[in-house]
Design an enzyme around this catalytic site. Sequence first.
Site, PDB file in Angstrom:
ATOM      1  N   ASP A   1       0.843  -1.189   0.000  1.00  0.00           N
ATOM      2  CA  ASP A   1       0.000   0.000   0.000  1.00  0.00           C
ATOM      3  C   ASP A   1       0.884   1.248   0.000  1.00  0.00           C
ATOM      4  O   ASP A   1       1.857   1.331   0.766  1.00  0.00           O
ATOM      5  CB  ASP A   1      -0.887  -0.025   1.255  1.00  0.00           C
ATOM      6  CG  ASP A   1      -1.813   1.158   1.342  1.00  0.00           C
ATOM      7  OD1 ASP A   1      -2.676   1.309   0.461  1.00  0.00           O
ATOM      8  OD2 ASP A   1      -1.662   1.955   2.302  1.00  0.00           O
TER       9      ASP A   1
ATOM     10  N   GLU B   1       1.802   0.088  -5.026  1.00  0.00           N
ATOM     11  CA  GLU B   1       1.277   1.358  -5.519  1.00  0.00           C
ATOM     12  C   GLU B   1       2.448   2.324  -5.643  1.00  0.00           C
ATOM     13  O   GLU B   1       2.876   2.926  -4.658  1.00  0.00           O
ATOM     14  CB  GLU B   1       0.233   1.910  -4.552  1.00  0.00           C
ATOM     15  CG  GLU B   1      -1.072   1.143  -4.549  1.00  0.00           C
ATOM     16  CD  GLU B   1      -2.117   1.811  -3.669  1.00  0.00           C
ATOM     17  OE1 GLU B   1      -3.232   2.072  -4.160  1.00  0.00           O
ATOM     18  OE2 GLU B   1      -1.822   2.078  -2.490  1.00  0.00           O
TER      19      GLU B   1
END
Length: 709
Positions: free
Chosen positions: A409, A435
């Site tokens: 994340d 990400e």
Amino acid sequence: MIFTDRNFLAYLDELTIITILLPLSYHQGVSASFYLIDHSGKSPLSILSINQIENNQKYICRLEVDISFGKQYWIMDEHGGKTDLQIGAVIRTESFDHLFYYDGNDLGVTYDANLTRFKLWAPTATQVKLKLFPPNSHFSEIIKMKREDFGVWSVGINRELESFQYRFLVQVNQEWREAVDPYAKAVTVNGEKGVIVKLEKTRKTKPVLPPIESPVDMIIYETHIRDFTIHENSGIIDKGLYLGAGELNTKGKGGGKTGLSYVKDLGITHIEFLPFNDFAGIDELERNKAYNWGYNPLHFNAPEGSYSTDPLNPYARIIELKQLIEKIHQSGLHVIMDAVYNHVYIRETSSFESIVPGYYFRHNEMGLPSNGTGVGNDIASERKMVRKFIVDSLRYWQEEYGIDGFRFDLMGILDVTTISEVCESLPEGTILLGEGWNLNTPLPPEQKAMIANQAKIPQVAMFNDKFRDTIKGSTFNLFDRGFALGNDEHHTETALEVITGSIGFKKQENRLFNEPYQSVNYIECHDNHTLWDKLLSCLPDADDLTRMKYHRLATGIVLLSQGIPFLHSGQEFFRTKQGDGNSYRSSSEINQLDWDRKSEFIENVNYLKGLIQIRKSFSCFRMRTAGEIRSHIQPLSTAAPLLGCLLNKDSYEVILLINPSPKQQIVSLPEGDWSILANHDYAGISSKVATVKEEFTIDSVSLNVLLKK
């Protein structure tokens, strides 16, 4: 509790630099000399500079003797005033990192025969104590810990401590703080204490799964443990729990498959779960009164209790999560864990901040915690013991739970060196996704683990926002339409680039990745609006059948593009969150996977299932390298808005044709007889319609696959 009144302040900011702040109200902020005092005497400080800052006189002083961390020091001024020397910015220096890096693998609790040993890294502490609670007791025993090398505190206890609970008491800067062990592997309800468990009681043998030859062979299905099963017609008994997510042969309305068996039948290879490490936002004793995605990490190495049948039993969450993973593996699927190492829930009350204040978090040029994550704190992964914690934690999840891969994340908060070390420390074949956004954190751009630095961490696949926004339209502008939603005028050329793996197929300057296996292709995930909800806003005057065609086209492009396809659970049956674009703590009614829609839109499910079969059956949709793509894909001479490619690999010739316009299109075909594997209403590995040659009429808003006989 602070044990001293401070007339002025003194901070150790480097190993040899002390900053002293004298209030102007205290002797007008004037002192001609300062001394460092400990039990052995006093040493003069050299004043390097003096500046007035607000209501203080700031003195920068040089220290002429070595500081011994773990001891208490005092600073005296010329007036005889005295204050304690606090640990300041020295903890964020490279010299501090070098001095106190500990490479042992025994932090937390370890067993050695009948000895239970506790170890805590707390180099700035002057005292550390273990607070030990017998099972089911509010009374505690306080045990002093001994300081060892590299700032590690340790104590061994030679008695049976299974199911005992524990916390640490740490004294830093004259203040006692209480904290849960950052390395805790089991916790009490709501994570209030660590728990000593014998993990060998919970261990399972991981089955041997078919190897994944290349990441592009994956098809990822993202879901949330509670969302996956909570719907009233899921047909699942243990709704919202680990055990429910692992139930097999469950049926929904009309007798159709649901849950894990449905995902297997769809053709998915990897299930990616939103975070299931212990997180804040839900009272584990009242789990149905609130909802949370799980991006509020509390304890990184212990499972979340709200998904277990008995949050009061520290073993239950461990055993039941392992049972879920076992069921997934027995089904022939792999598990990807959403890993949230970029921030904590609340910095000020986190174990990290309580044990080594200021070390674990990144600070800006003003000395304030940076906020690239948007939640008030950024983990300082570039520091050695932070990096070690991340690597240790990931290795633990893989070795103890059999996790097959990790999705990072907000990976752009982390640094390239940390991610590289993660890649080196985990076994070959571990799936790593991230990400790779460029986030506003005080890390030099060349050090950020972001898409622009993909060449430095080639083993990590990154979520391709260029693919997402090109195909469906901007995520951050609800009304913006991309290529698959009919805005072909501005996106056709870019669409070809992202469909061919974002490797700079026609123009090297458009290259996002060096290789296709670095690109995670998606148009929908847990974040932001679902594609169906976006279509409701983008096409307010259209009927549902038209919206479904656009939705099917966009999702079909994900499945047949070069790279790694990623589906949001329920995307295949037009998932809606009723217009909620940020449902991280919305109700289950908003977030649940509505299994009734699966029955209602089974034709679309079967269509996408057919496209998955096509992808798996024909290697031309799963090319391993950029070189292969350039050698084996030939763009067809089609007039915009039509987009066509000839894929020629492994003795197969396949044509991919995409028509995002609301009008039928006629295209001239290369020489030969062509079977239709996919058109506007059918997809599968065997053609169910007549063979075509020379010309082919393409339906409006459709994806088409033709195989040369």
